[in-house]
Design an enzyme around this catalytic site. Structure first.
Site, PDB file in Angstrom:
ATOM      1  N   LYS A 202       0.881  -0.818   0.379  1.00 36.86           N
ATOM      2  CA  LYS A 202       0.083   0.070   0.400  1.00 36.86           C
ATOM      3  C   LYS A 202       1.023   1.057  -0.503  1.00 36.86           C
ATOM      4  O   LYS A 202       1.667   1.560   1.282  1.00 36.86           O
ATOM      5  CB  LYS A 202      -1.053   0.572   0.980  1.00 36.86           C
ATOM      6  CG  LYS A 202      -1.851   0.880   1.147  1.00 36.86           C
ATOM      7  CD  LYS A 202      -2.344   1.239   2.509  1.00 36.86           C
ATOM      8  CE  LYS A 202      -3.467   1.737   2.296  1.00 36.86           C
ATOM      9  NZ  LYS A 202      -4.399   1.946   3.811  1.00 36.86           N
ATOM     10  N   LYS A 255      -2.150  -1.524  -3.560  1.00 38.03           N
ATOM     11  CA  LYS A 255      -2.680  -0.439  -3.345  1.00 38.03           C
ATOM     12  C   LYS A 255      -1.850   0.274  -4.049  1.00 38.03           C
ATOM     13  O   LYS A 255      -0.873   1.393  -3.124  1.00 38.03           O
ATOM     14  CB  LYS A 255      -4.102  -0.041  -2.199  1.00 38.03           C
ATOM     15  CG  LYS A 255      -4.786   0.698  -2.333  1.00 38.03           C
ATOM     16  CD  LYS A 255      -5.446   0.655  -1.192  1.00 38.03           C
ATOM     17  CE  LYS A 255      -6.145   1.861  -0.875  1.00 38.03           C
ATOM     18  NZ  LYS A 255      -7.079   1.806   0.953  1.00 38.03           N
TER      19      LYS A 255
END
Length: 333
Positions: A202, A255
């Site tokens: 992330k 992500k």
């Protein structure tokens, strides 16, 4: 012309041939639809920076959404809760009567077979907007997130979500050791069957802007660069993912997705767990905004983007376009 002549166009000549040799395709079973639930009654409030995405109250508004998702054949949702109170430790994230816990129980009443992936973080629930407990450096006084004390609260939140009926726990906090802490807590409480969808890679990305409107989770000071990854780094993603694999993750997520398809491919090539691509809020909003202006063909550009995620190696796609895609795959508009 001399032999050999390679004619690659032979396999592009008709739609039937192109369909026959197509390497990647998107199906409704690849898709996960994010859902935002909130307190109140008769609430269906459009998020201003995300056209077509709504905050929904836990009454007929949520029921309508779940019915639509079910009828479209989407099998999974990613559940986010927007609470009515916040504090320094994110208490409402792990309360038995918290917004996510009540929503989970209600959704299971509406459709027991719909997979509920519970986002497990503290940022929506803390008054700081950060993903853990804040501590201050004893000398400089600089504020930062305390890693290990935050793990205890994240584990409590995960257990409470599993107890409410969540099918998959999806911790998005990027604390070191978070998968191990959550896996241990789940197992100790008898939820060893509940998988963990780790937000393994992330990035501290500018693509999250609209989501912070949706989740009311903008940091009240500083940023998240001390715990989310530097967008310039690729090899570091392998270290992060390897840590999660060792600690017991069942899925590995990247992500954002659009600017990080090289990272999706790296994870696909190096690990044998399912890879999840999160098509995040700004990726959604940019296309929506351009489509509203008539600058792009929304359906064409969305489907091209989703196919590119699959080509890069994604097995699962979290996207705010999920309902739109499901309609298009059925031949609708």
């Amino acid at each position: 012309m001399s032999f050999p002549i390679v004619r690659n166009r032979r396999l592009r000549g008709t739609a039937a041939i192109r369909n026959l040799v197509r390497e990647n395709q998107v199906t409704v079973h690849d898709l996960v639809q994010p859902v935002f639930v909130t307190e109140g009654s008769d609430v269906k409030s459009e998020i201003s920076s995300m056209p077509g995405v709504f905050h929904l109250s836990l009454d007929h508004r949520l029921e309508e959404e779940i019915k639509e998702i079910t009828e479209l054949g989407i099998q999974a949702i990613l559940l986010f809760g927007v609470p009515d109170h916040k504090d320094s430790v994110g208490t409402s994230a792990f309360e038995e009567n918290g917004i996510v816990q009540r929503a989970t129980k209600r959704i299971k009443e509406l459709n027991p077979n719909l997979l509920i992936i519970a986002d497990t973080c503290l940022c929506q629930f803390t008054d700081t907007g950060h993903c853990g407990i804040i501590h201050h450096h004893p000398i400089t006084g600089q504020a930062d997130v305390a890693n290990d004390p935050s793990l205890e609260l994240l584990a409590k939140a995960a257990v409470s979500q599993a107890k409410a009926g969540a099918d998959i726990i999806a911790p998005s906090n990027m604390m070191d050791g978070y998968v191990h802490a959550i896996r241990t807590a789940l197992d100790e409480e008898g939820y060893e069957h509940v998988p963990i969808m780790a937000y393994s890679v992330k990035y501290a990305s500018a693509y999250y802007g609209p989501f912070r409107d949706a989740a009311h989770s903008a940091p009240q000071f500083g940023d998240r660069k001390t715990y989310q990854m530097d967008p310039a780094n690729g090899r570091e993603a392998l270290r992060e993912a390897e840590s999660d694999v060792i600690e017991g993750a069942d899925f590995l997520m990247v992500k954002p997705a659009l600017a990080y398809m090289d990272v999706i491919r790296m994870l696909k090539d190096n690990f044998d767990l399912p890879v999840v691509a999160y098509n995040v809020s700004a990726e959604y909003s940019m296309i929506k905004a351009a489509a509203i202006q008539g600058w792009v063909d929304e359906k064409a550009i969305v489907m091209e983007t989703m196919t590119s995620f699959k080509r890069a190696g994604a097995d699962i796609i979290l996207t705010y376009f999920a309902k739109d895609i499901a309609r298009w795959l059925r031949g609708g508009n």
